[in-house]
Design a protein around this motif. Structure first.
Motif: not given
Ligand SMILES: [Zn+2]
Length: 211
Positions: A44-48, A67-73, A105-118
């Motif tokens: 969804x990132x406005x820059x993509x 959010x974060x270009x994800x596909x669920x199973x 790059x600079x994906x807020x969703x993926x990086x929020x997860x990476x930093x444990x924000x979830x």
């Protein structure tokens, strides 16, 4: 509350320039329907800006953004699966020959997860639950070595979405029949370059020029 002025002005510019100059193409799309060359699952990132990245004309790409270009199973349990519905429509109704997962790059969703924000997202919210799709990501050591943690997570998220696409029976069948190809790409916001997930090596490499 009115629409922002920039949007209203932009729309009238679009009508005056882009739509007026390509009226024939828009009429054709209206009358004949869509036959996109590919489905793109992007963030969804406005820059993509997917159409800009591929210099694609209207009607060329069937785009799903989340959010974060994800596909669920594949989970046919009767919940509200917007991404899976879009994938189903693109593959079974439009019969697109390509499905592309486009990380960035600079994906807020993926990086929020990476930093444990979830872990700090309220349980009743949607984002925390959505980002559990990133649980059990398989990080590739050579990605971390070559590109750092941030990109290694973004690459792993693309690989995970491709693996989940492969869990849909209608995708398995069309891939097996040679009617559908799945692709993983990663867009660098700063340089504008795309890296492409190589099927043979499982690594991301510079996108080769079209032959
Ligand atoms: Zn993103």
């Amino acid at each position: 509350m009115q629409l922002p002025k920039t949007l209203v002005e932009g729309h009238f510019r679009f009508r005056r320039d882009e739509h007026a100059q390509n009226r024939g193409r828009y009429l054709q799309l209206a009358e004949l329907g869509q036959a996109p060359a590919a489905m793109v699952i992007a963030c969804c990132d406005a820059r993509v800006d997917v159409s800009a990245i591929f210099d694609a004309e209207p009607g060329a790409l069937f785009i799903m953004r989340n959010v974060a270009n994800l596909v669920p199973p594949y989970e046919p349990e009767g919940k509200y699966h917007g991404t899976s519905a879009a994938v189903e429509y693109a593959v079974t109704a439009l019969k697109v020959p390509h499905v592309i997962v486009l990380g960035h790059s600079h994906c807020g969703g993926v990086n929020a997860y990476r930093r444990g924000v979830r872990d700090k997202v309220p349980e009743q919210g949607f984002i925390g639950r959505w980002l559990t799709l990133l649980d059990n990501l398989k990080l590739v050591e050579s990605d971390i070595f070559a590109y750092g943690d941030e990109l290694a997570f973004e690459f792993a998220a693309v690989r995970s979405s491709i693996a989940n696409l492969n869990s849909f029976p209608f995708i398995q069948k069309r891939v097996k029949d040679g009617l559908l190809a799945l692709h993983g790409l990663h867009f660098d916001l700063a340089t504008g370059e795309l890296l492409c997930l190589e099927e043979e090596t499982g690594r991301f490499a510079t996108l080769p020029a079209a032959s």
